[in-house]
Design a protein around this motif. Structure first.
Motif, mmCIF file in Angstrom:
data_model
loop_
_atom_site.group_PDB
_atom_site.id
_atom_site.type_symbol
_atom_site.label_atom_id
_atom_site.label_comp_id
_atom_site.label_asym_id
_atom_site.label_seq_id
_atom_site.Cartn_x
_atom_site.Cartn_y
_atom_site.Cartn_z
ATOM 1 N N GLN A 1 0.824 -1.213 0.000
ATOM 2 C CA GLN A 1 0.000 0.000 0.000
ATOM 3 C C GLN A 1 0.858 1.265 0.000
ATOM 4 N N ALA A 2 2.001 1.196 0.676
ATOM 5 C CA ALA A 2 2.906 2.352 0.736
ATOM 6 C C ALA A 2 3.820 2.430 -0.480
ATOM 7 N N LYS A 3 3.654 1.471 -1.408
ATOM 8 C CA LYS A 3 4.449 1.400 -2.640
ATOM 9 C C LYS A 3 5.941 1.245 -2.367
ATOM 10 N N GLN A 4 6.264 0.576 -1.265
ATOM 11 C CA GLN A 4 7.659 0.272 -0.950
ATOM 12 C C GLN A 4 8.112 -0.976 -1.704
ATOM 13 N N ILE A 5 7.155 -1.822 -2.085
ATOM 14 C CA ILE A 5 7.433 -3.043 -2.832
ATOM 15 C C ILE A 5 6.415 -3.155 -3.965
ATOM 16 N N ASP A 6 6.698 -4.062 -4.911
ATOM 17 C CA ASP A 6 5.834 -4.209 -6.090
ATOM 18 C C ASP A 6 4.948 -5.452 -6.042
ATOM 19 N N VAL A 7 5.446 -6.513 -5.400
ATOM 20 C CA VAL A 7 4.715 -7.776 -5.418
ATOM 21 C C VAL A 7 5.036 -8.569 -4.152
ATOM 22 N N VAL A 8 4.060 -9.362 -3.717
ATOM 23 C CA VAL A 8 4.234 -10.255 -2.574
ATOM 24 C C VAL A 8 3.964 -11.685 -3.009
ATOM 25 N N LEU A 9 4.916 -12.572 -2.725
ATOM 26 C CA LEU A 9 4.680 -14.013 -2.788
ATOM 27 C C LEU A 9 5.084 -14.554 -1.430
ATOM 28 N N LYS B 1 -9.619 -5.617 -0.590
ATOM 29 C CA LYS B 1 -9.986 -4.209 -0.447
ATOM 30 C C LYS B 1 -8.739 -3.319 -0.564
ATOM 31 N N ASN B 2 -7.581 -3.901 -0.255
ATOM 32 C CA ASN B 2 -6.349 -3.106 -0.185
ATOM 33 C C ASN B 2 -5.326 -3.410 -1.268
ATOM 34 N N VAL B 3 -5.391 -4.609 -1.838
ATOM 35 C CA VAL B 3 -4.428 -4.999 -2.872
ATOM 36 C C VAL B 3 -5.148 -5.781 -3.961
ATOM 37 N N ASP B 4 -4.470 -5.945 -5.097
ATOM 38 C CA ASP B 4 -4.983 -6.800 -6.169
ATOM 39 C C ASP B 4 -4.273 -8.147 -6.109
ATOM 40 N N PHE B 5 -5.002 -9.198 -6.491
ATOM 41 C CA PHE B 5 -4.436 -10.542 -6.477
ATOM 42 C C PHE B 5 -4.418 -11.145 -7.867
ATOM 43 N N SER B 6 -3.462 -12.045 -8.063
ATOM 44 C CA SER B 6 -3.433 -12.870 -9.271
ATOM 45 C C SER B 6 -4.435 -14.010 -9.095
ATOM 46 N N ASP B 7 -4.500 -14.876 -10.093
ATOM 47 C CA ASP B 7 -5.228 -16.126 -9.923
ATOM 48 C C ASP B 7 -4.541 -16.941 -8.826
ATOM 49 N N VAL B 8 -5.276 -17.876 -8.261
ATOM 50 C CA VAL B 8 -4.715 -18.775 -7.248
ATOM 51 C C VAL B 8 -3.695 -19.714 -7.904
ATOM 52 N N TYR B 9 -2.551 -19.895 -7.258
ATOM 53 C CA TYR B 9 -1.552 -20.824 -7.794
ATOM 54 C C TYR B 9 -1.406 -22.085 -6.947
ATOM 55 N N ASN C 1 -14.048 -23.923 0.943
ATOM 56 C CA ASN C 1 -13.994 -22.454 0.991
ATOM 57 C C ASN C 1 -12.606 -21.868 1.233
ATOM 58 N N GLU C 2 -11.553 -22.696 1.231
ATOM 59 C CA GLU C 2 -10.209 -22.122 1.318
ATOM 60 C C GLU C 2 -9.910 -21.415 -0.001
ATOM 61 N N GLU C 3 -9.541 -20.149 0.091
ATOM 62 C CA GLU C 3 -9.381 -19.345 -1.114
ATOM 63 C C GLU C 3 -8.140 -19.742 -1.926
ATOM 64 N N GLY C 4 -7.086 -20.164 -1.268
ATOM 65 C CA GLY C 4 -5.866 -20.526 -1.981
ATOM 66 C C GLY C 4 -4.870 -19.380 -2.043
ATOM 67 N N TYR C 5 -3.603 -19.718 -2.356
ATOM 68 C CA TYR C 5 -2.520 -18.748 -2.378
ATOM 69 C C TYR C 5 -2.475 -18.013 -3.722
ATOM 70 N N ALA C 6 -2.167 -16.725 -3.647
ATOM 71 C CA ALA C 6 -2.070 -15.901 -4.853
ATOM 72 C C ALA C 6 -1.003 -14.829 -4.641
ATOM 73 N N MET C 7 -0.524 -14.255 -5.734
ATOM 74 C CA MET C 7 0.396 -13.121 -5.662
ATOM 75 C C MET C 7 -0.396 -11.849 -5.386
ATOM 76 N N ALA C 8 0.175 -10.979 -4.584
ATOM 77 C CA ALA C 8 -0.480 -9.703 -4.272
ATOM 78 C C ALA C 8 0.300 -8.547 -4.901
ATOM 79 N N PHE C 9 -0.457 -7.570 -5.423
ATOM 80 C CA PHE C 9 0.134 -6.405 -6.096
ATOM 81 C C PHE C 9 -0.527 -5.129 -5.583
ATOM 82 N N GLN C 10 0.119 -4.004 -5.883
ATOM 83 C CA GLN C 10 -0.504 -2.717 -5.590
ATOM 84 C C GLN C 10 -1.814 -2.602 -6.378
#
Length: 257
Positions: free
Chosen positions: A91-99, A110-118, A214-223
């Motif tokens: 959110q603070a734009k200190q990083i570009d992506v989270v894995l 509500k705060n970040v965008d996600f990729s498809d579940v991997y 109902n487990e959503e699964g892991y995904a990459m998070a982006f700004q």
């Protein structure tokens, strides 16, 4: 003399700039952009440091990130953070992506965008063998540990509506295991494959899987609204279709189907 010196320096500068220009031209526009990625390196086999071998962060998510960066033309800079700091850093734009074995859920979206579940995993209730908890029906009056900011913390809060439990959160999974062994918590909720990795190295631990949908699964998070989301998502789809993702799953997680 001064004039000669200035001319000589000018020739040197022109030569230096020409050399720089040649180095850039040799890349033919293929010079890679730097991408700042963050993870929480306490989550084997997804991201961790094998201190007996090196100080590098390794794991399933790391190999996946490197493969995706290669496909999208980026050079990765990977940094380690506490899990609960990852989304604020995006959110603070200190990083570009989270894995980071991060589950895709509506609250986080509500705060970040996600990729498809991997990858999709399950929750596991971990306890000590000599004080084994075999069912959530034994939860009443117990203290349950979870990683701060994790989907397991949300699960514990959900269980607290049904059972009389006290919830303790810690920054790292290793902290939870230590708290369990010291008797400060009775059980911990940990992702199943991560828990199983701890079981291999510590015979005092045991656990059972919470079988649930109902487990959503892991995904990459982006700004929010970052173009990276589509770039990496398209590359992820390519890895799924080519079988590259399955190979990574087998390498790090074994035959889990």
């Amino acid at each position: 003399m001064k004039k000669f010196t200035l001319v000589f320096i000018s020739f040197l500068m022109i030569g230096f700039l020409a050399a720089c220009g040649a180095n850039s031209d040799n890349t033919n526009g293929s010079e890679k952009k730097v991408l700042k990625m963050a993870t929480s390196a306490d989550y084997p086999p997804f991201e961790y440091i094998d201190t007996a071998k090196s100080s590098d962060i390794i794991g399933f998510d790391i190999d996946l990130a490197k493969a995706l960066a290669e496909k999208t033309g980026y050079t990765l800079q990977i940094q380690d953070m506490d899990f609960n700091s990852l989304i604020p850093a995006l959110q603070a734009k200190q990083i570009d992506v989270v894995l980071a074995g991060m589950s895709k859920d509506p609250e986080r979206e509500k705060n970040v965008d996600f990729s498809d579940v991997y990858f999709t995993a399950n929750h596991m209730i971990v306890s000590l063998k000599d004080k084994e908890i075999k069912s959530v029906d034994e939860f009443n009056g117990k203290t349950i540990g979870v990683q701060l900011g994790s989907i397991q913390e949300e699960k514990a809060n959900e269980l607290a509506k049904e059972y009389d439990i006290k919830i303790e959160n810690r920054n790292k999974i290793s902290d939870l295991v230590q708290e369990l062994k010291s008797g400060r918590i009775d059980a911990a909720i940990i992702e199943d494959l991560v828990a199983e990795d701890y079981f291999k190295n510590d015979q005092s631990l045991t656990g059972f899987t919470l079988e649930e949908a109902n487990e959503e699964g892991y995904a990459m998070a982006f700004q929010k609204d970052a173009k990276l989301t589509k770039e990496f998502n398209d590359a992820l789809v390519e890895m799924k279709e080519s079988g590259e993702l399955d190979k990574l799953v087998k390498k790090w997680l074994g035959d889990i189907n």
